[in-house]
Design a protein around this motif. Structure first.
Motif, short mmCIF file in Angstrom:
data_model
loop_
_atom_site.label_atom_id
_atom_site.label_comp_id
_atom_site.label_asym_id
_atom_site.label_seq_id
_atom_site.Cartn_x
_atom_site.Cartn_y
_atom_site.Cartn_z
N TYR A 132 0.71 -1.23 -0.01
CA TYR A 132 0.19 -0.15 0.02
C TYR A 132 0.92 1.33 0.00
O TYR A 132 0.18 2.37 -0.28
CB TYR A 132 -0.90 -0.09 1.12
CG TYR A 132 -1.96 -1.21 1.08
CD1 TYR A 132 -2.80 -1.26 0.23
CD2 TYR A 132 -1.84 -2.06 2.48
CE1 TYR A 132 -3.67 -2.13 0.50
CE2 TYR A 132 -2.87 -2.90 2.48
CZ TYR A 132 -3.83 -3.34 1.53
OH TYR A 132 -4.73 -4.22 1.49
N TYR A 528 -4.95 0.18 12.13
CA TYR A 528 -5.99 -0.83 11.84
C TYR A 528 -6.17 -1.65 13.08
O TYR A 528 -5.77 -2.90 13.14
CB TYR A 528 -5.35 -1.45 10.51
CG TYR A 528 -4.83 -0.66 9.56
CD1 TYR A 528 -5.84 -0.18 8.76
CD2 TYR A 528 -3.59 -0.11 9.30
CE1 TYR A 528 -5.64 0.40 7.59
CE2 TYR A 528 -3.08 0.58 8.46
CZ TYR A 528 -4.26 1.07 7.30
OH TYR A 528 -3.79 1.73 6.44
N GLU A 532 -11.31 -6.67 12.18
CA GLU A 532 -11.51 -6.84 10.78
C GLU A 532 -10.64 -6.09 10.09
O GLU A 532 -10.19 -6.33 9.09
CB GLU A 532 -12.89 -6.53 10.32
CG GLU A 532 -13.84 -7.45 10.99
CD GLU A 532 -14.21 -8.62 9.97
OE1 GLU A 532 -13.67 -8.59 8.94
OE2 GLU A 532 -14.50 -9.85 10.36
N HIS A 533 -10.10 -4.94 10.49
CA HIS A 533 -9.19 -4.06 9.69
C HIS A 533 -7.68 -4.74 9.70
O HIS A 533 -6.92 -4.86 8.73
CB HIS A 533 -9.03 -2.79 10.40
CG HIS A 533 -10.15 -1.71 9.92
ND1 HIS A 533 -10.05 -0.42 10.39
CD2 HIS A 533 -10.89 -1.60 9.00
CE1 HIS A 533 -11.28 0.09 10.03
NE2 HIS A 533 -11.65 -0.61 9.22
N ARG A 536 -7.75 -7.74 7.63
CA ARG A 536 -7.64 -7.37 6.07
C ARG A 536 -6.25 -6.91 5.87
O ARG A 536 -5.69 -7.20 4.65
CB ARG A 536 -8.65 -6.43 5.66
CG ARG A 536 -10.11 -7.01 5.75
CD ARG A 536 -11.26 -6.14 5.93
NE ARG A 536 -12.57 -6.61 5.82
CZ ARG A 536 -13.30 -6.50 4.86
NH1 ARG A 536 -12.93 -5.82 3.70
NH2 ARG A 536 -14.55 -7.11 4.75
N TYR A 537 -5.74 -5.83 6.65
CA TYR A 537 -4.51 -5.36 6.48
C TYR A 537 -3.30 -6.21 6.47
O TYR A 537 -2.48 -6.29 5.71
CB TYR A 537 -4.09 -4.42 7.56
CG TYR A 537 -3.03 -3.39 7.36
CD1 TYR A 537 -3.21 -2.42 6.28
CD2 TYR A 537 -1.87 -3.38 7.94
CE1 TYR A 537 -2.15 -1.60 5.88
CE2 TYR A 537 -0.87 -2.67 7.90
CZ TYR A 537 -0.82 -1.50 6.66
OH TYR A 537 0.11 -0.70 6.57
N THR A 539 -3.82 -9.70 6.06
CA THR A 539 -4.46 -10.75 5.55
C THR A 539 -4.35 -12.40 6.41
O THR A 539 -4.60 -13.25 5.83
CB THR A 539 -3.74 -11.35 4.10
OG1 THR A 539 -2.55 -11.94 4.45
CG2 THR A 539 -3.68 -10.46 3.30
#
Lengths: 983, 417, 91
Positions: A132, A528, A532-533, A536-537, A539
């Motif tokens: 990112y 994050y 959930e963050h 996702r951040y 994986t």
């Protein structure tokens, strides 16, 4: 299979659920190895001492077998060859068969030397979410340079590119009690429910029933007795190799049965897998528990595995996963692994227990096992295979090495709550086992380890109670009576949570996706911090194992960083599927040519014999045209169209929707449904009708005939037949239920053929009996019954082509007789059958609108039919058709278009522009080469409409770089006075 | 804001990445703001970013009931395109695509916008004509589009079923500039960029009421107290009806669930975004290797973020019908998003009958690709109390007035849009 | 996979039905005007909770079934004929 093979080094001489009398050969990365029925690919590899079985996703670190079941993160293989190659198959759940060919994944050129292992050296530059923050310059490099490299490096297995040669099927089942999982709890639940008389299905993902019992020789007798008892119960269906993957509305569960995955290929006429939907009154979830890992540096080395897995390999498969073992545990249950390894012939087992000396540790010591209470593992060494474990007193400095080739890890157990969570059962934190446990919900309960009742005896007792309660809830009150497992008390299974050893090095919480504790902390630092963050951040938990072994550990690391208890941080949402499901199994038979049914008219075989080219019209196959040998398509279409214009043609129009409407209020009902009036229609007459949607747009058109005062026969377009029927049902049943109307679709009951052209009457007059076809006796829009070649027919004097025409309908079974009789009668007029293409040509020449114009975006006024609207009385769509946007004079209106140079092709989808402008004024909906007036013509919707007649515009088709000069004209190219149809 | 770059990654690596701070702050809500945006999804965050960047309005709060970006922003199939028929949609989505094309440099966050192409297959003359009408409309306003014949499609996607299909592939309409982006990154990137310009992103702050004085909005009631606001923008697609009801509005919207799926990770197999024309199915491959796919709405009102097997069966069958080699792969995960389905399939970015209250919603299943354009237009509409020409048609009144934006002529049935 | 009890056919799988929307809106009188028809055709309460709606038994008896279903849990509280008035549970 007949060759003699030496016993592999790590295979015990006796014990386990394998058939040593039969030897299976298989290949792994080209090397021929052996195993036995009852083995998984993983157990067979371990028997041969194979350590490295794959490379990890990001750092390409060497990885070994970590579990003994479908929760496996590391050991994935491509199994099978050619079109049967199945990537990402978990070796730990793949049942070995003779001739299996397996290949490791995500390595190049080989497992031992993987070029991308350089990623591991670069790991410090590749923290969670590194992508990112970079690869943004220059902008064009993403697609060209960075992304292709990432895509090649990422991914796991390689898919076969050929069509799957196997087939799959769907099945449905209903039962009183569905038991998911056949461990101690599931067996007891199924037997309890079964003995009460309930219809029971017992689904087990493994190929043997028993779950944890299979790794427990002490209770083998009870397991055998239970499976035998279940087999004897006629009302219990046992389904091994069946994974229940999802929990759906009103207690329906989806499952996949692996029918033939344990065979080289499915036997003839047998599905590879079967997709089940099971509707159960009551569900017992006896899904067991997953052991969880502990995060410490090097916890991913080949040779590190979960304690329960090492025990299963020893007791179930007779395979010793290592000779010099260390057990790293925070709980008593894992001590069973010590006994199992010792019994299987391990040289030595050292226990590193995070807790002070407790009863289990003391008992082990008395058996001569070295136990290090209050210790922890801070490192596992060995790139391609473990050679030593570093341990230290908890929280202390330094450490010491323990020579070891196997490190068994147990951080406690998580009830497998995936299905319960899907069913919206509330989850609660149980601090005694440091895990989430499910509650109960209507029609559903969990039992055994799945709700934290660990230990064989406790689970069996809980299962029996759950099975009995489920059966009682389903209406079966008889009490079951059978013996629960005897034997000692279950170990104390409360655990003090122990998630992580804090020390330098990479400690993994997600082995497949290479997520470390440092990644979780980085996510937290960067904000994050929600689970959930963070997921996702980093994986974390998103790999094919869905984080079954490390998910909660990652959550705990996050919780520690946030200064919150784990239960406050929670687990990421459980998304279906419990384990990945085969795509083709759910697709079933609805693929290839069976993707959708084919509808054929009664005359289909005749069309085939005549050499028709067919086209798809929804599900229907319709003749497009009937080429003569060597004839080009347009030549055939124009020949057929010319036959209708000049003499006579016949067309199969059986696909039109047909509805028979009766009842005292039938005429009134039609007045409400259509924008024009039907109550004034005389018996024996037909009328064209236009039906709107309630939003004022045109919905459908067709002719409706009055057969009696209270009896109508409606036709719809082919495309809308079903929708019109439903539209009528909606209004009759819910809007005006007071009306006396009954109707039914008769589309398939009637065949219909259009006989059109100046010689249509002469042709039909030769064969129609009982009806005077003379213009005065049977005028335009007349309808009458008659006979034709001895068959009953109904004749409609209606025309789509603009020529003198009759539509002959006959009960479907007579279609071929009637059709052939008309052809025979027309022979002297050189009658031609014509297909859908000529039908389109004729209607475009005549200016009749069809699907391309009535596309749901047009009003009656747009297509020049506004005058049909009745002045008085309600009808569907009347009110909203009056909205300003729908009456805007700037809306595109129907016009005709002809190419100024007649041979210049124009195409549907072209836009109409003024020369030199790129502003679209409208678009070409339908186009044809024409018989009259000749050359390319079309129907268009054009802003300005009739006011533009005579103007020259460009039909622009920039997709082909094409622009054609066209003249705007009336859409009625043929007989605008309608003289021919009345002739 | 710490600037992201390869150099930064390199230098921070030697400090164990301890040097990275929060991507966005975690502020307590102030008593009032010039503008409050309800909804911390991609659209709400983008709106706040563009309010600050384009209009200099930085006293802005984004209120999110949970963590940001976990509604439809985090539940879609990441497709970005601007291949629309109607000019009102086409101009808007093309502007959005242009913003996508420069987004990473603009917000200094790699959203992995990947212009791999979006290919719509067609299987009949009628579908081909509709595709041509749409592609020509795109070309006429300067949007890229190509009409491929069967052999061109075969060259691009050789694994399609060209031999045994029930509805053989006839060709396709390709938008080369279409593609995919990393969905979560869009929310995070906009959040970080908006935060850097002074916007307060307030998570775990659920709006429970919209306070009005007369016809004018004055603020919002939240689970963290009343927050005053000069203007309030709603960007809560999926829940628009519920939030709008707090202001007394009843809208032409239904909430429907759309399922999506991802397979296990695979080496590159599908290079572009492909949509099936003979059934409801579309597919692309993520950079991580999973095949991401989906189909049609389940087709009933739902807020459940989960669907039933009925649609799953159709989607899986359509997938294998389109590309037979998919059959042997395993599907890893399934999830559902709650779509704001409008009655004509097109969105709303507009003023409302309540003064100072603005609506952004009705995204149907087109919301993700619209994210930057939606935020940009919504910011313009809020800042100027008037729409930009790009969203001038996207009003609630269009339904009353019959100026519908019905791309496919489906009619007022949201489950069929 | 919803299990819907058709008043004519009994409990049937969702696969047999086609959803046909909000059953609480009623077609206005012919002369009610555009605004009334606008509300009938377009605006919806769209509740997150119990919803009274139409399901057409398209692969069965072809009757419209009125269903009270929860849009968050997908629980079904009642089904009936079009002319039935079905009780809607409290949340």
């Amino acid at each position: 299979m007949t060759r003699m093979h030496r016993r592999p080094a790590m295979r015990a001489r006796t014990g386990g659920h394998i058939d040593r009398d039969t030897t299976l050969t298989f290949r792994f990365d080209g090397r021929e190895l052996t195993g036995h029925p009852g083995d998984t690919l993983a157990s067979a590899l371990l028997a041969h001492g194979v350590r490295i079985v794959g490379r990890s996703f990001k750092y390409h670190r060497p990885r070994g077998i970590y579990t003994a079941g479908p929760e496996e993160p590391n050991a994935l293989a491509g199994i099978g060859t050619g079109a049967r190659r199945t990537p990402n198959t978990k070796m730990t759940a793949a049942e070995l068969y003779q001739g299996m060919v397996a290949e490791s994944q995500n390595r190049w050129p080989s497992l031992r030397f993987d070029a991308l292992a350089v990623n591991s050296a670069l790991a410090r530059f590749l923290p969670a979410g590194f992508y990112y923050k970079t690869f943004m310059w220059p902008a064009s490099f993403w697609e060209k340079v960075y992304e292709p490299a990432i895509r090649r490096a990422a991914g796991l297995g390689r898919a076969a590119t050929e069509p799957d040669p196997d087939h799959y099927e769907a099945a449905h089942a209903h039962c009183d009690v569905l038991v998911v999982g056949a461990g101690a709890a599931g067996l007891a639940a199924a037997r309890a429910a079964g003995e009460s008389g309930a219809r029971v299905i017992l689904a087990e993902q493994d190929f043997l029933l028993g779950g944890g019992l299979l790794a427990d020789p002490v209770h083998e007798g009870w397991r055998r007795e239970m499976t035998a008892a279940l087999e004897a119960l006629g009302n219990v269906v046992r389904m091994p190799r069946t994974t229940v993957f999802g929990y759906y509305e009103q207690n329906m569960l989806g499952a996949i049965e692996r029918v033939a995955d344990h065979l080289p290929e499915p036997p003839p006429h047998t599905a590879r897998q079967r997709y089940w939907t099971i509707r159960a009154r009551e569900v017992v979830l006896a899904t067991g528990a997953d052991e969880r890992l502990i995060a410490f540096p090097g916890n991913d080395r080949p040779g590190v595995m979960l304690a329960g897995a090492a025990r299963a390999y020893a007791n179930r498969f007779g395979v010793l996963a290592g000779r010099r073992a260390v057990l790293f545990t925070n709980n008593d249950a894992a001590y069973a692994t010590v006994e199992a390894l010792a019994a299987a012939g391990a040289d030595r087992v050292t226990v590193v227990d995070t807790r002070p000396l407790g009863p289990a540790a003391a008992a082990a010591r008395t058996r001569g096992v070295e136990v290090l209470p209050g210790h922890e593992v801070v490192g596992a060494h060995g790139g391609r295979g473990l050679y030593s474990v570093e341990a230290r007193a908890r929280g202390g400095d330094g450490g010491f090495q323990i020579d070891a080739d196997l490190l068994c890890v147990s951080g406690g157990y998580n009830p497998a709550i995936h299905l319960a969570s899907q069913s919206r059962t509330p989850l609660a934190w149980d601090s005694g086992i440091a895990a989430f446990v499910p509650g109960t919900a209507a029609g559903q309960r969990s039992a055994g380890a799945a709700r934290g009742r660990f230990g064989i005896a406790a689970a069996a007792r809980d299962g029996m109670e759950a099975g009995g309660a489920a059966a009682a809830a389903a209406g079966f009150a008889r009490r079951p009576a059978f013996e629960l497992p005897a034997g000692g008390a279950d170990p104390d299974l409360t655990v003090a949570p122990f998630w992580e050893v804090t020390a330098r090095g990479k400690s993994f919480v997600d082995l497949q996706h290479d997520v470390t504790t440092a990644d979780i902390r980085l996510a937290h630092r960067e904000g994050y911090e929600h689970i959930e963050h963070a997921k996702r951040y980093t994986t974390h938990g998103m790999a094919t194992d869905q984080g079954k072994t490390g998910g909660l550990v990652g959550a705990a690391v996050l919780a520690e960083a946030r200064g919150l208890p784990v239960e406050a941080v929670g687990m990421p949402t459980f998304r279906p599927y419990v384990t990945p499901i085969t795509w083709g199994a759910v697709a079933g038979h609805h693929i290839r040519r069976e993707f959708a049914p084919i509808r054929r008219t009664q005359l289909h075989d005749w069309h085939v014999r005549r050499g028709a080219e067919f086209l798809e019209a929804g599900l229907w196959l319709r003749p497009a045209f009937y080429p003569r040998p060597g004839e080009a398509p347009w030549d055939a279409i124009l020949r057929e169209g010319a036959a209708v214009r000049r003499s006579v043609g016949i067309c199969d129009v059986s696909t039109l929707g047909k509805i028979d409407l009766q009842g005292a209020d039938a005429a009134f009902f039609l007045d409400r449904l259509y924008m024009n009036t039907f109550s004034t229609l005389a018996v024996g007459r037909a009328r064209y009708g236009l039906m709107l949607r309630e939003d004022g747009m045109v919905f459908d058109d067709g002719t409706t005939t009055r057969l009696a005062d209270d009896h109508f026969f409606i036709t719809t377009t082919t495309a809308n037949a079903g929708r019109v029927m439903e539209h009528m049902e909606f209004h009759a049943q819910t809007v005006w239920p007071e009306l006396d109307v009954q109707f039914t679709s008769v589309t398939d009951q009637w065949a219909a053929m259009s006989v059109a052209g100046p010689n249509a009457r002469r042709t039909l007059a030769k064969v129609v009996a009982g009806l005077d076809l003379d213009n005065a006796a049977f005028p335009f829009m007349g309808v009458a019954d008659a006979t034709l070649a001895g068959c009953p027919v109904r004749v409609f004097r209606i025309s789509f082509s603009g020529e003198l025409a009759f539509e002959v309908a006959t009960p479907a079974g007579y279609a071929a007789i009637v059709w052939e009789a008309i052809l025979e009668a027309g022979r002297e007029f050189a009658i031609e059958p014509y297909g859908v293409e000529a039908l389109g040509l004729l209607r475009i020449e005549k200016g009749h609108v069809a699907g391309a114009e009535l596309n749901g975006q047009t009003t009656a006024a747009d297509v020049g039919l506004e005058r049909m609207a009745k002045k008085k009385g309600d009808f569907v769509g009347k009110a909203l058709a009056g909205r300003p946007g729908l009456t805007d004079p700037a809306r595109p209106r129907l016009v005709g278009v002809r190419a100024v140079a007649p041979d210049q092709q124009i195409r549907p989808g072209a836009h109409l522009l003024e020369a030199g402008s790129d502003r679209s004024l409208g678009w070409l909906a339908s186009v044809t080469k024409s018989v009259e007036p000749g050359g390319w013509i079309g129907l268009a919707l054009l802003s300005g409409g009739a006011a533009r007649h005579g103007q020259r515009l460009q039909a622009s088709f920039p997709l082909h770089g094409e622009s054609v000069e066209v003249e705007i004209c009336s859409p009625h190219f043929v007989d605008p006075e309608n003289a021919r149809v009345r002739a | 804001m710490t600037r992201y770059s390869a150099f930064g990654l390199l230098t921070k690596a030697f400090g164990g990445h301890a040097g990275w701070g929060r991507a966005w702050r975690d502020p307590a809500p102030k008593a009032s703001y010039d503008v409050v945006i309800i909804g911390g999804g991609g659209h709400g965050l983008a709106s706040a970013y563009y309010l600050a960047k384009e209009h200099g309005i930085t006293n802005v709060a984004v209120l999110e009931k949970g963590p940001i970006g976990l509604g439809n922003t985090g539940r879609n199939t990441t497709i970005v395109r601007s291949n629309y028929l109607l000019p009102e949609n086409n101009h808007f989505y093309e502007w959005s695509l242009k913003l996508w094309e420069g987004l990473e440099q603009d917000i200094n966050y790699n959203v992995m916008m990947s212009q791999r192409g979006v290919l719509n297959l067609f299987h009949s003359d009628a579908q081909k004509a509709a595709a041509a009408r749409r592609g020509n409309a795109m070309r006429l306003i300067g949007v890229d589009a190509e009409l491929l014949d069967r052999e061109q499609v075969r060259a691009m996607v050789p694994l399609l079923d060209f031999d045994n299909a029930r509805f053989p592939v006839m060709g396709g309409l390709l938008q080369p500039r279409g593609g995919t982006a990393r969905h979560d990154a869009v929310a995070w990137g906009f959040a970080r960029a908006a935060d850097a310009r002074g916007v307060d992103i307030i998570q775990h702050c659920e709006v429970t009421g919209i306070r009005r004085e007369g016809d004018r909005v004055v603020g919002v009631e939240t689970t963290r107290g009343f927050i005053g606001a000069g203007k309030v923008g709603m960007a809560v697609a999926g829940n628009t009806s519920r939030v709008a009801a707090m202001a007394g509005l009843r809208l032409p919207i239904e909430s429907h669930v759309l399922q999506a799926f991802v397979t296990e990770g695979l080496k590159p197999l599908v290079d572009t975004v492909v949509t099936f024309g003979a059934g409801h199915f579309y597919i692309s491959q993520s950079d991580k290797g999973g095949l991401v796919f989906g189909g049609d709405l389940d087709g009933y009102n739902s807020y459940a973020q989960r669907g039933t097997l009925q649609m799953v069966e159709h989607v899986f069958a359509a997938g294998v019908a389109m590309m037979p080699c998919l059959s042997r792969l395993r599907v890893l995960r399934q999830w559902g998003g709650v779509m704001d389905m409008t009655m004509d399939g097109s969105p709303l970015i507009c003023r409302t009958p309540v003064e100072g209250l603005y609506l952004n919603g009705g995204w149907c299943y087109g919301g993700f690709k619209a994210t930057p354009g939606s935020g940009w237009c919504f910011a313009h509409t809020i800042a100027n109390d008037a729409p930009h020409r790009l969203n001038a048609a996207m009003t609630i009144e269009r339904f009353r007035d019959g100026r519908l934006m019905d791309e496919r002529g489906t009619g007022p049935w949201p489950w069929a849009q | 996979m919803h299990l819907i009890t058709c008043p004519w056919c009994g409990p049937r799988d969702e696969a047999e039905f086609a959803y046909r929307g909000d059953a609480t809106v009623a077609r206005p009188a012919a002369d009610a005007g555009i605004d009334a028809f606008y509300d009938y055709v377009y605006t919806r309460a769209n509740p997150r909770g119990w919803h009274t709606e139409w399901w057409h038994h398209a692969a069965g008896c072809h009757q419209f079934v009125k269903v009270v279903r929860h849009t968050l849990t997908h629980a079904i509280a009642a089904t009936g004929k079009p002319t039935d008035t079905l009780p809607v549970p409290a949340e």
